[in-house]
Design a protein around this motif. Structure first.
Motif, PDB file in Angstrom:
ATOM      1  N   ARG A  10       1.782   5.310  -5.159  1.00 43.45           N
ATOM      2  CA  ARG A  10       1.488   3.921  -5.536  1.00 43.45           C
ATOM      3  C   ARG A  10       1.171   3.037  -4.331  1.00 43.45           C
ATOM      4  O   ARG A  10       0.610   1.951  -4.476  1.00 43.45           O
ATOM      5  CB  ARG A  10       2.660   3.328  -6.312  1.00 43.45           C
ATOM      6  N   HIS A  11       1.519   3.492  -3.117  1.00 48.08           N
ATOM      7  CA  HIS A  11       1.271   2.686  -1.920  1.00 48.08           C
ATOM      8  C   HIS A  11      -0.141   2.879  -1.355  1.00 48.08           C
ATOM      9  O   HIS A  11      -0.568   2.102  -0.495  1.00 48.08           O
ATOM     10  CB  HIS A  11       2.291   3.034  -0.833  1.00 48.08           C
ATOM     11  N   GLY A 430      -0.809   8.283   2.432  1.00 50.11           N
ATOM     12  CA  GLY A 430       0.233   7.803   1.519  1.00 50.11           C
ATOM     13  C   GLY A 430       1.551   7.545   2.223  1.00 50.11           C
ATOM     14  O   GLY A 430       2.215   6.523   1.980  1.00 50.11           O
ATOM     15  N   GLN A 431       1.944   8.454   3.106  1.00 54.45           N
ATOM     16  CA  GLN A 431       3.199   8.293   3.851  1.00 54.45           C
ATOM     17  C   GLN A 431       3.141   7.075   4.770  1.00 54.45           C
ATOM     18  O   GLN A 431       4.107   6.294   4.850  1.00 54.45           O
ATOM     19  CB  GLN A 431       3.476   9.553   4.675  1.00 54.45           C
ATOM     20  N   CYS A 432       2.023   6.912   5.454  1.00 56.40           N
ATOM     21  CA  CYS A 432       1.881   5.764   6.361  1.00 56.40           C
ATOM     22  C   CYS A 432       1.919   4.448   5.584  1.00 56.40           C
ATOM     23  O   CYS A 432       2.555   3.467   6.017  1.00 56.40           O
ATOM     24  CB  CYS A 432       0.574   5.867   7.137  1.00 56.40           C
ATOM     25  N   CYS A 433       1.257   4.413   4.441  1.00 61.55           N
ATOM     26  CA  CYS A 433       1.226   3.185   3.638  1.00 61.55           C
ATOM     27  C   CYS A 433       2.605   2.851   3.075  1.00 61.55           C
ATOM     28  O   CYS A 433       2.965   1.668   2.954  1.00 61.55           O
ATOM     29  CB  CYS A 433       0.218   3.318   2.491  1.00 61.55           C
ATOM     30  N   SER A 434       3.381   3.885   2.729  1.00 56.90           N
ATOM     31  CA  SER A 434       4.717   3.620   2.170  1.00 56.90           C
ATOM     32  C   SER A 434       5.712   3.210   3.255  1.00 56.90           C
ATOM     33  O   SER A 434       6.631   2.432   2.995  1.00 56.90           O
ATOM     34  CB  SER A 434       5.232   4.859   1.429  1.00 56.90           C
ATOM     35  N   ARG A 435       5.532   3.704   4.456  1.00 51.52           N
ATOM     36  CA  ARG A 435       6.472   3.393   5.541  1.00 51.52           C
ATOM     37  C   ARG A 435       6.095   2.109   6.283  1.00 51.52           C
ATOM     38  O   ARG A 435       6.965   1.382   6.754  1.00 51.52           O
ATOM     39  CB  ARG A 435       6.520   4.554   6.536  1.00 51.52           C
TER      40      ARG A 435
END
Length: 742
Positions: A10-11, A430-435
């Motif tokens: 979702r991020h 996705g990981q970068c956007c969520s963190r």
């Protein structure tokens, strides 16, 4: 296992599209990237696989497709490449039938459409690998990672490393293989009970068998297709059975009493793995039997690392090749149609600075594997592991681990592996956007910029693939040490008539690779045409000394020696060429010319007859037989040979001309006139044909027609030998007739 939406999905700064709209967007992007290659020519390997491949012709029996390799050679031949891809060749044949011949547009359009379909289907594949199998109340598979799967598919659609597979028509093999690979995987996912839990041993044998059949179809398009079984097995173990590989390895290594194989591997899984193993072994056995004489024989030029005597440096160079393949995925800017012949110098010392790339690659891979196996987050573990499987497993046939391959680096073999890379990139986004939510806008701009760079690079590269001229010259800046690049640039220049520039590139190819016999042969041919016979003889002699079975070089050496009046040496060279290539009509033709120069008329006729037996439409050999028989006074035989020739090659104006001359001498004026006129209908600007027809009319007494054709002949060629004298003689006769007329 209860599946939920992937938390980082979702991020990702993308809109959540409906499944159909997402596929349309991906397909359109794929079309946009490669559409400018639709009107390209047949380039590079297309010549052998399509233009010169008789298996595409409607006159060739369909059964030949199942006996011949990808290039149209019989698989039992020692010279066969052993690439067995009958389904791919069948699509080429369908292209040929649909457009009525060798028109490249249809071939290119189908390649582009196939890439668009594959890119759209990647959404379904990425969704399952990332989000797992989940069904809604209507029994349809749910996409629990819609943004991740869409982003990965967009990256896949636009990745520039695909240009060779899409813009090069022979890349059809990679495209069809990828399509059946996807269908096999998606069929395998259908084998599981929608209502059952992931620990259930129940599954559909029919869908597993369907997956195996589609895997076989993928193999019949390209050998790489069998690797889908590895991806299916990994999907089953990691996602369906949810095996924690790290925990399993720890238990087995520590030999804990509590560990039991049944805790991880259930009866259903073992049955499925057994089915796939049996199917895979059956396919490999069938493939081996089809190959007939064993694996293909490659040379050191094709894959120099595999011939390194020191096994340590052989492994080091293989790993360096892996680094180059990884770099092409990360930074697909330096792309080349061929990476052999010195393009990638071997690492021969541990002090070579390129060793650091190996260290970096394995540090990165070990770190990634550690994250994939040891993470406590099941979604992260599953996505990373399956992405790595999709990256590595399809590449294994090209890795030199199981057998020697015939190339150093080949962008086309990365077509499937790039899917795993694109999934890893989408996961990282996705990981970068969520963190780092506060940098979301920057990440979005970077993501869009990367896609734009990909699209531009695809457009530029696919434009380079539109013609051999742009393709070959584009490689000069990427692989300046590659002798094959210089050879191909030279060959293309020579084909376009620029032999002066071609000589420069052929000489450079020989300088870079002193044993490059094909470059020597082509350079020798050009020098022969320029009457530099001594240098041509030296080059061709060197070529046959390096490769004694090089039949074409032997024949060309014979032609040069004949021109130098070294008749005995020329005859030996011709017979050497025939010894190494039994069915060599052009060599018999040149041997006949040698015998004719020596007034060995019977030997010349026999040689030309052999040429026509091996190649019935060899018009030069037919014509020379007619001319020789005419010149030696055997007019009856000349007439018979000429008529026989025209039954086989009815539209050859040179044979019509020669036969017309014979018939004129036999005083068969009407027939002779017919053949002269037929020849002129095909080639109306032939001065000699007008001149000889004028002579015929002159003898026949049709003086006005004779005058007309003498004048046409002189207009086309004012210096035509004998024509002006005959014309002047006719004019004097016409003047006499006028004076005699009351």
């Amino acid at each position: 296992m209860t599946l939920s939406e992937v938390f980082w999905d979702r991020h990702i700064p993308l809109p959540k599209l409906s499944p159909l709209l997402a596929k349309v967007c991906v397909g359109v992007l794929a079309l946009l990237c490669f559409i400018n290659s639709y009107d390209g020519e047949f380039v590079f390997d297309d010549s052998e696989a399509i233009v010169n491949n008789k298996d595409l012709r409607p006159t060739t029996p369909l059964s030949n497709l199942w006996r011949n390799d990808f290039w149209g050679s019989n698989l039992s031949s020692n010279s066969s490449h052993k690439s067995y891809r009958p389904l791919t060749v069948l699509t080429f044949r369908l292209n040929y039938l649909l457009v009525g011949g060798l028109h490249p547009v249809g071939f290119h359009v189908l390649n582009i459409l196939l890439h668009a379909v594959i890119s759209a289907l990647m959404i379904d594949m990425f969704a399952i690998l990332t989000g797992g199998l989940s069904y809604d109340e209507k029994g349809r598979i749910q996409n629990l990672a819609p943004k991740t799967s869409l982003l990965a598919a967009l990256f896949f659609a636009a990745h520039p490393v695909h240009t060779e597979s899409v813009a090069g028509i022979v890349g059809r093999a990679d495209l069809l293989c990828a399509l059946f690979f996807q269908l096999s995987f998606l069929s395998y996912t259908r084998a599981f009970n929608k209502a059952g839990s992931d620990r259930d041993d129940r599954f559909s044998v029919q869908w597993v068998v369907a997956s195996l059949l589609l895997c076989a179809a993928a193999m019949l398009c390209k050998e790489q297709g069998i690797t889908v079984l590895g991806v299916n097995a990994a999907f089953d173990v990691l996602l369906i059975c949810n095996v924690n590989v790290y925990e399993l390895s720890q238990r087995l290594l520590l030999r804990k009493k509590t560990s039991s194989i049944s805790d991880f591997f259930h009866v259903g899984l073992l049955r499925r793995l057994a089915l796939m193993l049996l199917g895979g072994l059956s396919m490999l056995y069938a493939r081996w039997k089809i190959m007939g004489t064993g694996p293909p024989a490659f040379t050191e030029v094709d894959n120099p690392a595999s011939f390194a005597e020191n096994i340590f440096f052989r492994i080091v160079n293989y790993n360096y090749y892996y680094c180059l393949n990884a770099w092409l995925l990360v930074c697909p800017w330096w792309l080349c149609f061929d990476w052999s012949m010195g393009c990638v110098p071997l690492i021969k010392s541990a002090a070579d600075w390129r060793m650091m790339w190996l260290v970096l690659l394995w540090c990165f891979l070990i770190g990634l594997i550690n994250q994939a196996l040891c993470s406590q987050d099941i979604q992260k573990r599953r996505t990373l592991t399956l992405a790595l499987v999709l990256l590595v497993v399809p590449f294994l046939p090209a890795s030199n681990i199981f057998f020697r391959v015939g190339f150093v680096v080949a962008e086309r073999v990365l077509y499937l592996s790039s899917a795993g890379y694109c999934l890893l990139v989408a996961y990282c986004v996705g990981q970068c956007c969520s963190r780092w939510a506060k940098y979301r806008k920057l990440l979005y701009v970077s993501m869009v910029a990367l896609l734009c760079v990909y699209v531009v690079r695809c457009a530029l590269r696919s434009h380079q693939w539109r013609s051999e001229k742009t393709l070959f010259t584009s490689a000069l800046s990427v692989c300046p040490l590659n002798a094959k690049v210089h050879y191909n640039v030279g060959k293309n220049l020579a084909d376009r008539g620029n032999t002066t520039a071609a000589i420069v590139f052929y000489r450079e190819a020989v300088r870079l690779h002193p044993t490059y016999v094909h470059a020597m042969n082509n350079l020798g041919n050009i020098l022969k045409e320029r009457n530099a016979l001594v240098e041509a003889e030296d080059l061709l002699s060197k070529a046959v000394s390096i490769q004694p079975d090089f039949a074409a070089a032997w024949m060309n050496l014979g032609i040069v020696q004949n021109s130098l009046q070294k008749f005995e040496e020329a005859e030996r060279s011709y017979w050497n060429a025939i010894r190494f290539r039994k069915k060599y009509p052009d060599c018999y033709y040149n041997l006949g010319r040698l015998y004719a120069d020596q007034n060995r008329h019977v030997d010349a006729l026999n040689a030309w007859r052999n040429a026509t037996m091996l190649k019935p439409d060899h018009s030069l050999a037919w014509n020379n037989m007619v001319i020789l028989l005419d010149n030696t006074g055997n007019l009856g035989q000349a007439e018979a040979i000429g008529r026989e020739a025209l039954r086989i090659v009815p539209n050859d104006h040179t044979i019509m001309f020669s036969l017309a001359n014979v018939l004129g001498k036999l005083q068969k004026y009407k027939e002779s006139e017919g053949f002269f006129l037929s020849a002129l209908k095909i080639n109306p600007n032939a001065a000699s044909c007008h001149g000889n027809l004028a002579v015929l009319y002159h003898r026949w007494g049709k003086l006005e027609l004779a005058k007309k054709h003498y004048e046409l002949s002189l207009k086309l060629d004012p210096e035509a030998p004998g024509t002006r004298d005959n014309y002047n003689m006719l004019r004097r006769k016409l003047d006499q007739l006028k004076r005699q007329t009351p």
